[in-house]
Design an enzyme around this catalytic site. Structure first.
Site, short mmCIF file in Angstrom:
data_model
loop_
_atom_site.label_atom_id
_atom_site.label_comp_id
_atom_site.label_asym_id
_atom_site.label_seq_id
_atom_site.Cartn_x
_atom_site.Cartn_y
_atom_site.Cartn_z
N TYR A 55 -1.27 11.68 -1.06
CA TYR A 55 -0.06 10.93 -1.41
C TYR A 55 1.12 11.87 -1.68
CZ TYR A 55 -3.35 7.04 -2.31
OH TYR A 55 -4.35 6.08 -2.21
N HIS A 113 -12.12 10.67 -0.11
CA HIS A 113 -11.15 9.63 0.26
C HIS A 113 -11.64 8.74 1.41
CE1 HIS A 113 -6.55 8.90 -0.08
NE2 HIS A 113 -7.15 7.81 0.34
P1 NAD Z 1 -1.18 -3.55 -2.93
O1 NAD Z 1 -2.09 -4.63 -2.45
O2 NAD Z 1 -1.20 -3.14 -4.35
O3 NAD Z 1 0.24 -4.00 -2.46
C1 NAD Z 1 1.38 -3.29 -2.82
C2 NAD Z 1 2.58 -4.11 -2.37
O4 NAD Z 1 2.54 -5.39 -2.98
C3 NAD Z 1 3.84 -3.41 -2.84
O5 NAD Z 1 4.50 -2.91 -1.73
C4 NAD Z 1 4.65 -4.47 -3.51
O6 NAD Z 1 5.79 -4.74 -2.75
C5 NAD Z 1 3.80 -5.72 -3.49
N1 NAD Z 1 3.64 -6.24 -4.86
C6 NAD Z 1 3.12 -5.60 -5.94
N2 NAD Z 1 3.11 -6.42 -7.00
C7 NAD Z 1 3.66 -7.59 -6.60
C8 NAD Z 1 3.92 -8.81 -7.26
N3 NAD Z 1 3.62 -9.00 -8.54
N4 NAD Z 1 4.50 -9.82 -6.54
C9 NAD Z 1 4.77 -9.65 -5.22
N5 NAD Z 1 4.54 -8.53 -4.54
C10 NAD Z 1 3.98 -7.49 -5.23
O7 NAD Z 1 -1.44 -2.29 -1.96
P2 NAD Z 1 -1.61 -0.73 -2.14
O8 NAD Z 1 -0.50 -0.11 -2.89
O9 NAD Z 1 -1.89 -0.22 -0.79
O10 NAD Z 1 -2.96 -0.61 -3.00
C11 NAD Z 1 -2.96 -0.34 -4.38
C12 NAD Z 1 -3.43 1.07 -4.63
O11 NAD Z 1 -4.70 1.29 -4.02
C13 NAD Z 1 -2.55 2.16 -4.00
O12 NAD Z 1 -1.33 2.36 -4.66
C14 NAD Z 1 -3.49 3.33 -4.03
O13 NAD Z 1 -3.55 3.87 -5.33
C15 NAD Z 1 -4.81 2.66 -3.66
N6 NAD Z 1 -5.10 2.76 -2.21
C16 NAD Z 1 -6.20 3.47 -1.82
C17 NAD Z 1 -6.53 3.60 -0.48
C18 NAD Z 1 -7.73 4.36 -0.09
O14 NAD Z 1 -7.92 4.64 1.10
N7 NAD Z 1 -8.58 4.73 -1.02
C19 NAD Z 1 -5.71 3.01 0.51
C20 NAD Z 1 -4.60 2.30 0.09
C21 NAD Z 1 -4.32 2.16 -1.26
#
Ligand code: NAD
Length: 280
Positions: A55, A113
């Site tokens: 990240y 990861h």
């Molecule tokens: P998420 O499902 O948390 O979605 C994030 C999006 O949802 C944001 O862009 C935001 O605009 C929207 N959002 C957040 N809160 C909201 C609300 N209350 N109302 C409306 N829209 C809202 O997706 P993410 O960020 O990809 O996943 C969460 C975390 O998981 C990441 O930040 C990361 O730490 C982790 N992650 C890990 C991997 C992996 O390969 N291990 C991959 C992706 C994400």
């Protein structure tokens, strides 16, 4: 068990450690803005931060930790080993670099990861994570994106992951992986818990439940994850949404509501991000 000032439950992992069930993820948080955004998240009440070497924002997380004045033992910090750091020497160097950027002497959770099957067996790398846990560089170890195709090889090593962090949201519920994890007492962390903004969960079943309960669709989806014993860390740069998402810990769904959301699973067709088989 809940943390003192916030209504976030903690779960016990198979290694005896506790993890706050609701945290804050920083995927795609701009490195230049990470310190401020993580400080906002701490202010909102989050104590669990999910980052990764890839990240590019571990330094910002570290600056926020240092500036927050929050005691280290109140925080739960996860980072992840990127795909190009395989084998003992690389994995040790990579965790060292992450700890330096975070300004910490240990993380709470260190994850591989992706399984990256094209890079060969992950066993040496995994055993190195086990050794680094035993040395105190990380409290717990786990994997990410190891679905039912990749988890068995890890289980054969004897170092059992405490966590498997996988894409999971109402239309993509990964039932084969969650069943295997449950058998092994491995907790599931759901990434993309809200569908990464790529799925419309505002209407239909989830929208109707939200309207009836007077809460947001996101709170319904997060409460559904929590009710299943999964760990989540939704990401938002906006303070109001940080607060809204954290408050999902207080939303109670009925058994009928949970069953209705369970029924939204579309199997493999529901995936919105990369298939682990294709990530190198
Ligand atoms: P998420 O499902 O948390 O979605 C994030 C999006 O949802 C944001 O862009 C935001 O605009 C929207 N959002 C957040 N809160 C909201 C609300 N209350 N109302 C409306 N829209 C809202 O997706 P993410 O960020 O990809 O996943 C969460 C975390 O998981 C990441 O930040 C990361 O730490 C982790 N992650 C890990 C991997 C992996 O390969 N291990 C991959 C992706 C994400």
């Amino acid at each position: 068990m809940t943390t003192a000032s916030h209504n976030v439950p903690s779960l016990q992992l198979n290694d005896g450690r506790m993890i706050p069930q609701l945290g804050f993820g920083v995927f795609k948080v701009d490195p230049d803005e990470t310190e401020r955004i993580v400080l906002d998240a701490f202010e909102a009440g989050y104590r669990h931060i999910d980052t990764a070497a890839i990240y590019g924002n571990e330094k910002g997380v570290g600056r926020a930790i240092a500036a927050s004045g929050i005691a280290r033992e109140e925080l739960y910090i996860t980072t992840k080993l990127w795909n190009d750091r395989r084998g003992e020497t690389e994995a040790r160097a990579a965790l060292g670099e992450s700890l330096e950027k975070l300004g910490l002497d240990h993380v709470d959770l260190y994850l591989i990861h992706w399984p990256t099957p094209a890079n060969g067996s992950p066993v040496e790398t995994w055993e190195t994570l086990g050794a680094m846990r035993d040395e105190g560089l990380t409290r717990s170890i786990g994997v990410s994106n190891f679905d039912e195709r990749y988890l068995p090889e890890i289980l054969e090593t004897g170092f059992r992951p405490a966590i498997d962090q996988i894409e999971l949201h109402p239309q993509f519920q990964q039932r084969a992986t969650t069943a295997l994890a449950a058998e092994q007492d491995i907790k599931i962390e759901a990434w993309g818990p809200l569908g990464q903004g790529k799925v419309d969960y505002t209407s239909g079943t989830i929208g109707a439940i939200a309207e009836r309960l007077g809460v947001s669709w996101a709170q319904v989806v997060l409460a559904w994850h929590l009710s299943a014993g999964r760990i989540v860390f939704p990401k938002s740069n906006r303070r109001a949404r940080m607060v809204e998402n954290l408050a999902a810990a207080s939303v109670q769904l009925s058994a009928d509501d949970i069953a209705a959301i369970d029924a939204l699973d579309q199997g493999a067709a529901g995936r919105v991000s990369a298939d682990p088989a294709e990530v190198a």
